[in-house]
Design a protein around this motif. Sequence first.
Motif, short mmCIF file in Angstrom:
data_model
loop_
_atom_site.label_atom_id
_atom_site.label_comp_id
_atom_site.label_asym_id
_atom_site.label_seq_id
_atom_site.Cartn_x
_atom_site.Cartn_y
_atom_site.Cartn_z
N PRO A 72 0.79 -1.23 0.00
CA PRO A 72 0.00 0.00 0.00
C PRO A 72 0.82 1.28 0.00
CG PRO A 72 -0.99 -1.60 1.49
CD PRO A 72 0.32 -2.19 1.02
N ASP A 76 0.32 3.85 -3.05
CA ASP A 76 -0.27 5.15 -2.74
C ASP A 76 0.66 6.31 -3.06
OD1 ASP A 76 -2.49 6.68 -1.12
OD2 ASP A 76 -0.59 7.40 -0.31
N GLY A 89 -3.70 -6.10 -9.26
CA GLY A 89 -3.77 -4.73 -8.79
C GLY A 89 -2.43 -4.19 -8.35
N HIS A 144 -8.96 -8.35 1.27
CA HIS A 144 -8.42 -7.01 0.99
C HIS A 144 -6.89 -7.01 0.97
CE1 HIS A 144 -12.50 -5.74 1.54
NE2 HIS A 144 -12.50 -6.01 2.84
N GLN A 147 -4.87 -3.58 0.84
CA GLN A 147 -5.20 -2.51 1.79
C GLN A 147 -4.48 -2.73 3.12
OE1 GLN A 147 -9.39 -2.15 2.38
NE2 GLN A 147 -9.82 -1.55 0.27
N GLY A 154 -8.26 6.70 1.67
CA GLY A 154 -7.79 6.34 0.35
C GLY A 154 -8.10 4.92 -0.06
N LYS A 155 -7.74 4.62 -1.28
CA LYS A 155 -8.00 3.31 -1.86
C LYS A 155 -7.32 2.18 -1.09
CE LYS A 155 -7.47 0.87 -6.29
NZ LYS A 155 -7.01 1.00 -7.70
N TYR A 156 -6.15 2.49 -0.52
CA TYR A 156 -5.36 1.45 0.14
C TYR A 156 -5.36 1.57 1.67
CZ TYR A 156 -3.80 1.19 -4.69
OH TYR A 156 -3.78 1.10 -6.06
N ASN A 157 -6.21 2.43 2.20
CA ASN A 157 -6.27 2.70 3.64
C ASN A 157 -4.90 3.09 4.17
OD1 ASN A 157 -7.78 2.93 6.08
ND2 ASN A 157 -6.95 0.99 6.79
N TYR A 158 -4.22 3.90 3.39
CA TYR A 158 -2.87 4.34 3.76
C TYR A 158 -2.74 5.84 3.47
CZ TYR A 158 2.12 5.15 3.78
OH TYR A 158 3.36 5.66 4.06
N ASN A 159 -2.15 6.55 4.41
CA ASN A 159 -1.85 7.97 4.25
C ASN A 159 -0.53 8.23 4.96
OD1 ASN A 159 -1.69 10.83 4.81
ND2 ASN A 159 -3.86 11.00 4.31
#
Length: 228
Positions: A72, A76, A89, A144, A147, A154-159
């Motif tokens: 992720p 990201d 993906g 998932h 993720q 976000g799409k990947y549950n990452y920030n």
Amino acid sequence: MPKEKHFSQGLYTFDIGQNDLTAGYFLNMSTDQVRAYVPDVIDQFKTAIQDIYGRGGRYFWIHNTGPVGCLPYVLDRVLITAGQVDKVGCASPFNEVAQFFNSKLKEAVIELRKDLPLAGFTYVDVYSVKYELISRAKKHGFEHPLQACCGHGGKYNYNMHHGCGSKIKVKGKEIILGKSCKNPSVRINWDGVHFTEAANKWVFEQIVNGSYSDPPLPLNMACHKQYA
């Protein structure tokens, strides 16, 4: 500390490559630039092994790097086009660099076997195991796969600015923003960078018997030099 004699009886385990490759991308290097510095990373790795050997180490269990293009924090943060995404993906360019790194790492292990004939080297193909888990997550009891379990947004549950465990203040009150998912035991990625305990356990169960090793020896035989 162990007694000095035990250092020559220990198994020195290395899991190498992920940070070395992603560091270049996060410095805005191109894929070609990252590939170009791989030989230098491998040379430094060989020097480290030779140093441990010089201090008495004799048994080495070396993991190659996993599919970094499925993580992720890479997906990201680094721009990719739709055409660079594989059927799972994951980002193909990053995985191709990982496989290039692994080919050079395997060559280095072969050279080390010649240079250090008293040592025992086991090369473990962790890449194949991890890609199998990510690409067929449901079959193996996971969900998932791309993720993060613990993260935010976000799409990947990452920030990158609000990672696992991060907090914000709302009206003077601290609120956890980077929360864990409800069931980490069915998730592969923990915080965008590292695997969950459950995923690491699954990977270990695949490699412990030697199925992905060269030579194909189980872990409990890695300290027996039977393949000189």
